[in-house]
Design a protein around this motif. Structure first.
Motif, short mmCIF file in Angstrom:
data_model
loop_
_atom_site.label_atom_id
_atom_site.label_comp_id
_atom_site.label_asym_id
_atom_site.label_seq_id
_atom_site.Cartn_x
_atom_site.Cartn_y
_atom_site.Cartn_z
N VAL A 154 0.79 -1.22 0.00
CA VAL A 154 0.00 0.00 0.00
C VAL A 154 0.83 1.28 0.00
O VAL A 154 0.56 2.20 -0.78
N PRO A 155 1.87 1.44 0.86
CA PRO A 155 2.60 2.71 0.86
C PRO A 155 3.19 3.07 -0.51
O PRO A 155 3.08 4.23 -0.94
N ALA A 156 3.82 2.10 -1.17
CA ALA A 156 4.41 2.39 -2.48
C ALA A 156 3.35 2.72 -3.51
O ALA A 156 3.53 3.63 -4.34
N MET A 157 2.23 2.00 -3.49
CA MET A 157 1.16 2.27 -4.45
C MET A 157 0.54 3.65 -4.22
O MET A 157 0.20 4.35 -5.17
N ILE A 158 0.40 4.04 -2.97
CA ILE A 158 -0.13 5.37 -2.67
C ILE A 158 0.82 6.44 -3.19
O ILE A 158 0.40 7.45 -3.78
N ALA A 204 -5.78 2.24 5.22
CA ALA A 204 -4.70 3.07 4.69
C ALA A 204 -5.15 3.86 3.47
O ALA A 204 -4.84 5.06 3.33
N LEU A 205 -5.92 3.22 2.59
CA LEU A 205 -6.41 3.92 1.40
C LEU A 205 -7.42 5.00 1.75
O LEU A 205 -7.43 6.08 1.14
N GLU A 206 -8.27 4.72 2.74
CA GLU A 206 -9.25 5.72 3.15
C GLU A 206 -8.56 6.93 3.79
O GLU A 206 -8.97 8.07 3.59
N ALA A 207 -7.51 6.67 4.57
CA ALA A 207 -6.77 7.79 5.17
C ALA A 207 -6.13 8.65 4.08
O ALA A 207 -6.16 9.89 4.16
N TYR A 208 -5.58 8.00 3.07
CA TYR A 208 -5.00 8.77 1.95
C TYR A 208 -6.08 9.54 1.20
O TYR A 208 -5.87 10.70 0.81
N ALA A 209 -7.23 8.89 0.98
CA ALA A 209 -8.32 9.55 0.26
C ALA A 209 -8.80 10.80 0.99
O ALA A 209 -9.10 11.83 0.38
N VAL A 210 -8.88 10.72 2.32
CA VAL A 210 -9.32 11.88 3.11
C VAL A 210 -8.30 13.00 3.01
O VAL A 210 -8.66 14.18 2.84
N ASP A 211 -7.02 12.67 3.09
CA ASP A 211 -5.98 13.70 3.05
C ASP A 211 -5.86 14.34 1.67
O ASP A 211 -5.62 15.55 1.56
N ALA A 224 3.86 9.85 3.86
CA ALA A 224 5.10 10.18 3.15
C ALA A 224 4.89 10.37 1.67
O ALA A 224 5.82 10.67 0.94
N SER A 225 3.65 10.19 1.19
CA SER A 225 3.40 10.29 -0.24
C SER A 225 3.51 11.70 -0.76
O SER A 225 3.60 11.93 -1.95
N TYR A 226 3.52 12.69 0.14
CA TYR A 226 3.60 14.07 -0.29
C TYR A 226 5.03 14.60 -0.28
O TYR A 226 5.28 15.74 -0.63
N ALA A 227 5.99 13.78 0.17
CA ALA A 227 7.38 14.22 0.16
C ALA A 227 7.88 14.35 -1.27
O ALA A 227 7.36 13.74 -2.19
#
Length: 799
Positions: A473-477, A538-545, A630-633
């Motif tokens: 999930v982290p890499a895909m996000i 994890a995906l829902e947290a990314y979707a919210v952000d 960390a996807s926004y770094a």
């Protein structure tokens, strides 16, 4: 030996002989049942190629045995009594789990599109049958269809208007449309129809034929003559009161017990056998008690399941275990017993009144009944679907799918030969017609240029992302976030697909999805559910952000054909790009483990058969230690361009990524230091030059996207490897083409050392165990087609 002793010995020998004969008979009966189950399984292996559900093969085996004197001799001695007891347990178990998988609260909610389509088809089917049954089915046909008054006719009309949601769910999955818009509408409408019609059938059968107690056997067969319309009307008020009392008692008594069991058995721990046994004993006693007081056993089991809370550990465990029993033994043996009771000789030579039945007259009646039961249901569904914007062929497919019959119809009509064959004819006929319609709709999209090179940057980009487990999930996000591009790009639609191997355990845990869920099928296995839950959070947290909508998909398949589900999902979603995880994972020491050969096989087949561009992501910590946050770094991404269609596709992907404010892109072009492109590569070189020149003018020369440009002149494969090794520590992600139509000079000799040919020579070098421990790699293969065809039918697209 005196006479008394001789008599005693004779009795003992007689008892022993009778016991031995009985033992042998029961052993032969058990062996016969086992043969029936195995025969139906083997027959299904052939029939499923014709899109036939397993119910067809199970009934055919029973029909053959039931009409073969030699085969029937083995089962005749104890089959009637044993199978009847077994059938009653199977009926009650099926109705209980069918009710438990439904949400009774949907009846009270404001009806949506799926509910309106379901109710329109149901109402039209009932009205049409009631209008046509008197002129077509007169009293001389009572030996085939017994309807003496309006109450019985209404019950038959509701039964024929019922949709088997369990068979429908499996059928849409087999047709690979369960994730499409029309597939989800079909499944949700089928659940609405099944719930409402089953509830009405329970109520009407109790009102017309009485409830539990001595009337239970009469109520079990809905197609028997009633005791008069006046009596049925008088029973209606009492049946309504009984239904309300039963619902109140279930809602009052059952939820506290289920809540107590759920608290004692939290997620992640094995459920205690004693708690499960006590729950089964309690629910079984509840069904038996209510069947004595109110409705018959099967109807009571359905109502108990319907009014139980669907959420919770106990409910999912009950659904999984009951479904395993039903699929492994319960339903196959029941359908075989229905076939045993079906005597085809009854169709010929039987006289009723002034009518002598022949094969021709019997088939004529079957055809008329099929037409009447199908026309109204399909017409009502068709008109309502057209109102919501579906095209005629797709609306017709929807109407046919919602007319599919199943186990409930066989439970109610096994005593009526023509009705039983009517049920089977819909199950056999409808999948073939709908498969042809789906094939026609999908054929439109064959050969489409679904690649980034031909994609309109201002249009929505649809991407299917495969996930083996939470570790992906982290890499895909991070990759999805980079793929969003900038504000000038079209929106991004992401479909995150869990890739689950179909094992015996996972297959037994397959159930219908929740109403409104994107997938029509879900899995109740605890390990799979826990893994999927972690991924979803994890995906829902990314979707919210991020504000990006991530839709969830699921495929549960054997590795040998998992690629079919992935390719069909890409086709259904009109995806331009499919990204799959590499089969190998990075170890703690930085190296790569051997990986799962099954997932490697899936990746290779997807790259061969996918209808769009495919990317394989080799993850070396792309998502960072903090996962989604960390996807926004800032990401340092290098696109390697050697030449060929795959490298051109990688270049177009880099052009989109370059517009993301948190991404720094460097375009690295490898050039051959000798003059000329080399013989047959001249045409390809001209295309490469034109493509790179366009990229340079748009993203490098303009300076708006901040793309850096580096040229590397190499003479052979060894120099290419050396140049790549020197650049590995500088970047977080390398985007490379797999190598289609690429000049061989700069990669000569590299294929001799390839560990993973599916990554191509450049991708294999960057992904090898002795490469950088921090640089991830995205290998891209462009979808190739000879000629563009019209776009796929949007009604079969996931929206």
């Amino acid at each position: 030996m005196n006479e008394a002793d001789a008599t005693r010995v004779a009795k003992e020998e007689g008892c022993w002989l009778r016991s031995s004969i009985r033992t042998i008979t029961y052993a032969a009966f058990a062996a016969g049942m086992l043969i029936l189950i195995l025969a139906s399984r083997f027959l299904h292996l052939g029939l499923r190629r014709l899109r036939q559900p397993r119910i067809v093969s199970e009934f055919i085996v029973g029909l053959v045995v039931g009409n073969s004197r030699i085969l029937r001799m083995i089962l005749d001695s104890h089959a009637p009594s044993t199978l009847e007891a077994f059938a009653q347990i199977t009926r009650a178990s099926y109705m209980f789990v069918n009710g438990l998988e439904m949400d009774a609260g949907n009846i009270l909610r404001r009806p949506g599109r799926d509910a309106i389509v379901a109710y329109a088809g149901t109402a039209a089917g009932v009205v049409f049958f009631l209008a046509m049954h008197r002129p077509l089915f007169h009293r001389e046909m009572l030996s085939m269809v017994q309807m003496e008054n309006g109450a019985a006719a209404l019950i038959v009309a509701l039964l024929l208007a019922n949709t088997s949601s369990s068979v429908l769910t499996r059928l849409t999955t087999e047709l690979k449309i369960s994730k499409s818009d029309i597939g989800r509408l079909t499944v949700n409408a089928g659940i609405h129809n099944d719930m409402v019609t089953s509830l009405l059938l329970c109520f009407l059968s109790a009102a017309a034929y009485g409830g539990g107690g001595e009337d239970e056997k009469k109520a079990a067969h809905l197609l028997t003559p009633s005791m008069g319309l006046e009596w049925a009307v008088a029973r209606a008020l009492l049946a309504a009161v009984e239904l309300a009392v039963q619902a109140c008692l279930i809602l009052k008594v059952a939820p506290p017990l289920m809540g107590w069991v759920n608290e004692r058995n939290p997620e992640g721990k094995r459920m205690k056998g004693l708690d499960l046994s006590l729950s089964l004993l309690f629910l079984g006693g509840l069904c038996f008690l209510f069947s004595r007081l109110f409705f018959e056993l099967s109807a009571t089991a359905f109502l108990v399941g319907l009014f139980l809370p669907r959420e919770g550990r106990l409910s999912t465990t009950l659904i999984r275990n009951f479904n395993f029993y039903l699929s492994a033994a319960g339903l196959p043996l029941y359908l075989c017993s229905a076939g045993l009771k079906t005597d085809l000789h009854a169709w010929s030579g039987v006289s009723v009144g002034r009518t002598r039945w022949t094969w021709a007259s019997s088939f004529s009646m079957l055809a008329a009944l099929f037409a009447v039961s199908t026309a109204g249901k399909v017409l009502g569904t068709l008109l309502s679907a057209l109102r919501y914007g579906f095209r005629f062929p797709e609306a017709l497919a929807l109407g046919l799918l919602l007319n599919v019959k199943g186990h409930l119809h066989i439970f109610c009509t096994h005593a009526a030969l023509v009705m039983l064959l009517l049920v089977m004819s819909t199950i056999v006929f409808i999948p073939l017609v709908v498969a042809a319609i789906v094939w026609r709709a999908r054929r439109k999209g064959r050969g489409r240029r679904m690649a980034l090179q031909w994609h309109d940057p201002a249009a929505e980009l649809r991407v299917v992302v495969g996930i083996h487990g939470p570790h992906n999930v982290p890499a895909m996000i991070a990759l999805v976030e980079a793929t969003r591009g900038g504000k000038s790009q079209g929106p991004l639609a992401v479909y995150a697909m869990d890739l689950v191997e179909l094992t015996e355990r996972a297959g037994a845990a397959l159930v219908r999805g929740h109403h409104g869920a994107l997938d029509a099928v879900t899995v109740n296995d605890e390990a799979i559910r826990e893994s999927s839950a972690v991924t979803t959070r994890a995906l829902e947290a990314y979707a919210v952000d991020s504000g990006l909508t991530v839709r969830r998909l699921l495929t549960v398949s054997h590795f040998s054909n998992m690629h079919v589900d992935i390719c069909n999902s890409a086709e259904d979603t009109l995806a331009v790009l499919v990204v799959l995880p590499f089969h190998r994972r990075q170890r703690l020491d930085g190296g790569m483990d051997p990986g799962h050969p099954g997932f490697r096989q899936v990746n290779e087949k997807v790259m061969k058969h996918a209808p769009c561009t495919v990317g394989i992501l080799v993850d070396r910590g792309l998502g960072g230690p903090q996962g989604a946050s960390a996807s926004y770094a800032t990401r340092r991404i290098a696109v390697v361009f050697v030449g060929g269609c795959d490298d051109r596709e990688a270049l177009f992907y880099a052009g989109r990524v370059a517009q993301h404010p948190g991404v720094q892109v460097t375009a690295i072009r490898f050039l051959h230091d000798a003059a000329g492109g080399g013989g047959g590569q001249e045409a390809e070189t001209r295309v490469d030059d034109a493509c790179f020149a366009e990229f340079y003018e748009r993203h490098v020369a303009g300076g708006g996207d901040g793309v850096a440009y580096v040229e590397k002149y190499v003479a052979n494969g060894a120099e290419t490897v050396a140049a790549l090794r020197a650049m590995e520590p500088l970047y977080d992600l390398f985007v490379v083409g797999r190598g289609g139509a690429r000049s061989a000079a700069m990669t000569s000799g590299l294929s001799d050392w390839e560990e993973c040919p599916e990554l191509g020579p450049i991708g294999d070098i960057l992904s090898s165990s002795d490469a950088s421990a921090t640089a991830s790699v995205l290998v891209i293969q462009q979808h190739a087609t000879k000629c563009p065809l019209p776009a796929a039918d949007p009604d079969f697209a996931v929206i």
